[in-house]
Motif scaffolding. Sequence first.
Motif, PDB file in Angstrom:
ATOM      1  N   UNK A 254      54.204  13.578  -6.812  1.00  0.00           N
ATOM      2  CA  UNK A 254      55.411  12.937  -7.248  1.00  0.00           C
ATOM      3  C   UNK A 254      55.668  11.634  -7.673  1.00  0.00           C
ATOM      4  N   UNK A 255      54.551  10.844  -7.336  1.00  0.00           N
ATOM      5  CA  UNK A 255      54.403   9.438  -7.525  1.00  0.00           C
ATOM      6  C   UNK A 255      53.628   9.298  -9.024  1.00  0.00           C
ATOM      7  N   UNK A 256      52.938  10.340  -9.427  1.00  0.00           N
ATOM      8  CA  UNK A 256      52.182  10.363 -10.619  1.00  0.00           C
ATOM      9  C   UNK A 256      53.042  10.014 -12.132  1.00  0.00           C
TER      10      UNK A 256
ATOM     11  N   UNK B 110      58.525  12.714  -9.928  1.00  0.00           N
ATOM     12  CA  UNK B 110      59.746  12.622  -9.015  1.00  0.00           C
ATOM     13  C   UNK B 110      60.908  12.382  -9.645  1.00  0.00           C
ATOM     14  N   UNK B 111      60.787  11.266 -10.543  1.00  0.00           N
ATOM     15  CA  UNK B 111      62.233  11.074 -11.619  1.00  0.00           C
ATOM     16  C   UNK B 111      62.203  12.098 -12.445  1.00  0.00           C
ATOM     17  N   UNK B 112      61.411  12.842 -12.972  1.00  0.00           N
ATOM     18  CA  UNK B 112      61.495  13.769 -14.070  1.00  0.00           C
ATOM     19  C   UNK B 112      62.402  15.138 -13.301  1.00  0.00           C
ATOM     20  N   UNK B 113      61.880  15.325 -11.959  1.00  0.00           N
ATOM     21  CA  UNK B 113      62.489  16.589 -11.338  1.00  0.00           C
ATOM     22  C   UNK B 113      64.129  15.950 -10.891  1.00  0.00           C
TER      23      UNK B 113
ATOM     24  N   UNK C 146      50.493  19.747 -13.155  1.00  0.00           N
ATOM     25  CA  UNK C 146      49.858  19.098 -11.740  1.00  0.00           C
ATOM     26  C   UNK C 146      48.931  20.294 -11.064  1.00  0.00           C
ATOM     27  N   UNK C 147      49.423  21.464 -11.232  1.00  0.00           N
ATOM     28  CA  UNK C 147      48.935  22.691 -10.623  1.00  0.00           C
ATOM     29  C   UNK C 147      49.344  22.875  -9.418  1.00  0.00           C
ATOM     30  N   UNK C 148      50.510  22.099  -8.787  1.00  0.00           N
ATOM     31  CA  UNK C 148      50.968  22.002  -7.586  1.00  0.00           C
ATOM     32  C   UNK C 148      52.099  23.157  -7.563  1.00  0.00           C
TER      33      UNK C 148
END
Length: 395
Positions: free
Chosen positions: A62-64, A84-87, A358-360
């Motif tokens: 999320x920090x990427x 994280x900001x995008x979400x 991200x593949x997460x």
Amino acid sequence: MASQEILREEPSRGSFINDPRVRGLFFQALVIIAVVALVWWIAHNVIVNLTRLHIASGFGFLKGRAGFDISESAIAYSSDSTYGRAILVGFINTVIVAVVGIITATIIGFIIGIGRLSHNWLIRKICTVYVEVFRNIPPLLVIFFWYSGVLAVLPPPRESIHLPFGSFLNQRGFYFPRAMWGDGSWLIFVALLVGIAMAWFVARKAHQRQMATGQQFPVFWTSAALIVGLPLLAYALSGFPLSFDYPKQSTFNLTGGFQVSPEFLSLYLALSFYTAAFIAEIVRAGIRGVSKGQTEAAAALGLRSGSILRLVVIPQAMRIVIPPLTSQYLNLTKNSSLAIAIGYPDLTATAGTVLNQTGQAVEGVLIMMAVYLVLSLVTSAIMNVVNARMALVER
């Protein structure tokens, strides 16, 4: 003597297996073990597969840097922002659609529901057709109808439709003046909050007075004067700090003002009109659930039909309406995830983009599930409070 000794003997206890308490504890323990084993098996498989694919687990991604743009954002965002900001942007967009959709759907639903009980044949049939049409069409098709069948056929920006108050409507959305707040504008918001607090205090005292003496107080007009008058007074005292940036037509587009995209309009209108059809039936059922004797008693006291509906029928119908109304609010919030079909950047769209980059997958799905769960629980909690206040108090 022998018979007496036999009678004195304690009755033999049943088998240990036939004891209902033991059986209950056994099956409960068995279910718990099965659930724990299933969760462990799923978690183990996920960990093994992530290790095999060399995918790191956790929420550190999320920090990427996001590296992608979002068409609509209520907060500052750029491609250099974090995942994280995008979400967070998608979450805010989802909340905006849900809130304005719930408000609009409730208003339309109440109007249509009351209209279905109208003595006017034309109004009653129009409302019936509305309910039957929207209630029997999938919400995704309603979204496509507004997006491709209504907004897409609007004129281009050069031929924008002029609306009142300097607003325009075209293929690229709805444009209206943007408020520009100057120095001292905070006084207006403070005055608004004070007006709302005073209106609540007046309504509370007026209710206590009516319950004690039977005398009514003009709560509506007093509250309107406080909520509107105090901000206007603060606006004048602060030197009229509010101005408007009006949209202007240029050669190829409109400049200035505030733009509402066609994606948001399509989703907002579709969810509002679709959910309103179900709310209308709930309202109609709630009104039908009020005893006819209540209406006859109110009419015998000399009340007009409008006052009977507003003061007698609807307050009692709300006790029937609120519980199923909560389900419709939850459905509207969850149906907002269909926005991905028309490109509106809601939570599902932004989190899905993050997931693909991200593949997460596990973390991305968990975030979406958790957010929708929290939104639903908050909505249910608010409606439960409203329902508790509307419930009959037994003495």
